[in-house]
Design an enzyme around this catalytic site. Structure first.
Site, PDB file in Angstrom:
ATOM      1  N   CYS A 101     -11.129  -3.107  -4.947  1.00  0.00           N
ATOM      2  CA  CYS A 101      -9.477  -3.954  -5.520  1.00  0.00           C
ATOM      3  C   CYS A 101     -10.288  -5.398  -5.546  1.00  0.00           C
ATOM      4  CB  CYS A 101      -8.951  -3.967  -4.426  1.00  0.00           C
ATOM      5  SG  CYS A 101      -7.622  -2.784  -3.780  1.00  0.00           S
ATOM      6  N   ASN A 117       0.522  -1.373   0.626  1.00  0.00           N
ATOM      7  CA  ASN A 117      -0.094   0.331   0.090  1.00  0.00           C
ATOM      8  C   ASN A 117       1.172   0.965  -0.171  1.00  0.00           C
ATOM      9  OD1 ASN A 117       0.469  -0.905   2.459  1.00  0.00           O
ATOM     10  ND2 ASN A 117      -0.665   0.212   3.402  1.00  0.00           N
ATOM     11  N   GLU A 152       0.691   5.119   0.852  1.00  0.00           N
ATOM     12  CA  GLU A 152      -0.129   6.201   0.871  1.00  0.00           C
ATOM     13  C   GLU A 152       0.350   7.427   0.717  1.00  0.00           C
ATOM     14  OE1 GLU A 152      -0.733   5.416   4.861  1.00  0.00           O
ATOM     15  OE2 GLU A 152      -2.155   3.546   4.768  1.00  0.00           O
ATOM     16  N   GLU A 211      -3.178  -3.966  -2.832  1.00  0.00           N
ATOM     17  CA  GLU A 211      -3.737  -5.015  -4.044  1.00  0.00           C
ATOM     18  C   GLU A 211      -3.558  -4.662  -5.598  1.00  0.00           C
ATOM     19  OE1 GLU A 211      -4.477  -4.736  -0.968  1.00  0.00           O
ATOM     20  OE2 GLU A 211      -5.612  -6.154  -0.468  1.00  0.00           O
ATOM     21  N   CYS A 237     -10.600  -5.159  -0.257  1.00  0.00           N
ATOM     22  CA  CYS A 237     -11.053  -4.109  -0.044  1.00  0.00           C
ATOM     23  C   CYS A 237     -12.055  -4.442  -1.313  1.00  0.00           C
ATOM     24  CB  CYS A 237     -11.218  -2.273   0.016  1.00  0.00           C
ATOM     25  SG  CYS A 237     -10.329  -1.953  -1.749  1.00  0.00           S
ATOM     26  N   CYS A 243      -4.360   1.071  -2.104  1.00  0.00           N
ATOM     27  CA  CYS A 243      -3.763  -0.452  -1.389  1.00  0.00           C
ATOM     28  C   CYS A 243      -3.165  -1.471  -2.403  1.00  0.00           C
ATOM     29  CB  CYS A 243      -5.320  -1.266  -1.915  1.00  0.00           C
ATOM     30  SG  CYS A 243      -6.852  -0.674  -0.658  1.00  0.00           S
TER      31      CYS A 243
HETATM   32  N1  THU Z   1      -4.840  -1.517   2.426  1.00  0.00           N
HETATM   33  C1  THU Z   1      -4.572  -2.677   1.688  1.00  0.00           C
HETATM   34  O1  THU Z   1      -3.769  -1.851   0.579  1.00  0.00           O
HETATM   35  N2  THU Z   1      -5.309  -2.807   0.661  1.00  0.00           N
HETATM   36  C2  THU Z   1      -6.768  -3.490   1.195  1.00  0.00           C
HETATM   37  O2  THU Z   1      -7.043  -3.908   0.833  1.00  0.00           O
HETATM   38  C3  THU Z   1      -7.407  -3.059   2.248  1.00  0.00           C
HETATM   39  C4  THU Z   1      -6.919  -1.724   2.765  1.00  0.00           C
HETATM   40  C5  THU Z   1      -4.757  -0.564   2.498  1.00  0.00           C
HETATM   41  C6  THU Z   1      -4.559   1.444   2.602  1.00  0.00           C
HETATM   42  C7  THU Z   1      -4.449   1.627   3.250  1.00  0.00           C
HETATM   43  O3  THU Z   1      -3.695   2.005   3.577  1.00  0.00           O
HETATM   44  C8  THU Z   1      -4.220   0.982   5.083  1.00  0.00           C
HETATM   45  O4  THU Z   1      -4.512  -0.450   4.482  1.00  0.00           O
HETATM   46  C9  THU Z   1      -5.458   1.166   5.707  1.00  0.00           C
HETATM   47  O5  THU Z   1      -6.819   0.989   5.313  1.00  0.00           O
END
Ligand code: THU
Length: 170
Positions: free
Chosen positions: A124, A71, A73, A84, A121, A82
């Site tokens: 994704c 991920n 940010e 994925e 999520c 994310c």
């Molecule tokens: N996140 C992912 O990378 N994949 C997911 O399927 C769910 C959430 C990340 C997004 C964000 O950077 C952190 O997790 C908290 O939500």
């Protein structure tokens, strides 16, 4: 089964989803265990100073190549992505002809203990659905919880049975 309620007939229908549960990484096939450990390595490149929640992904392609995502940010929060989709879009941009066979997903945070698997999520899942449909073969999705059960499914429909798809939009 037809039901009668408030003067109208309707059918009650159910959809079953299937997944396998493993108590630990040693129960997985060797290739799957390896992929899970590669997903742990991918956690190292997570850029998650805001949530402090790291997510790592390793995807195995038909050629044997493994590609990674974590991920990413951003201080403008919605600009982040994310793990994925980072992996999937990397695949789409660089290896679109090399079928995705499986993907392992793991997460880690120092803020609390993760005792159950972290699932992709909805956004994704929708992206996985698009690529699965295009390549015409389901993807093994392994949710690797490092301190709890591991779940494995084959095909994104097990997560998202009513995913959006419309062939005529092509
Ligand atoms: N996140 C992912 O990378 N994949 C997911 O399927 C769910 C959430 C990340 C997004 C964000 O950077 C952190 O997790 C908290 O939500």
């Amino acid at each position: 089964m037809p039901l009668f309620f408030s003067g109208a007939f309707f059918m009650k229908k159910e959809i079953k989803v299937a997944y396998e549960e493993f108590a630990g990484i040693d129960e997985l096939a060797a290739t799957e265990k390896y992929l899970c450990l590669e997903a742990v390595k991918a956690l190292g490149n997570s850029h998650s100073p805001y949530s402090k929640f790291r997510v790592g992904v390793a995807m195995r392609l038909k050629s044997g190549k493994i590609i990674y995502g974590s991920n990413q940010e951003n201080v403008a929060y919605p600009s982040g992505l994310c793990a994925e989709r980072v992996a999937l879009f990397h695949w789409g941009a660089n290896h679109p002809d090399d079928t995705i066979v499986s993907m392992a997903i793991t997460a880690h945070t120092d803020e609390f203990e993760l005792l159950h698997p972290t699932a992709p999520c909805g956004s994704c899942l929708q992206v996985i659905a698009e690529y699965e449909k295009n390549q015409d073969s389901p993807i093994d999705i392994i949710l690797y919880c490092q301190k709890g059960p591991i779940w494995k499914t084959t095909g994104v429909h097990n997560f998202l049975p009513f995913l959006f798809f419309e062939d005529r939009l092509k």
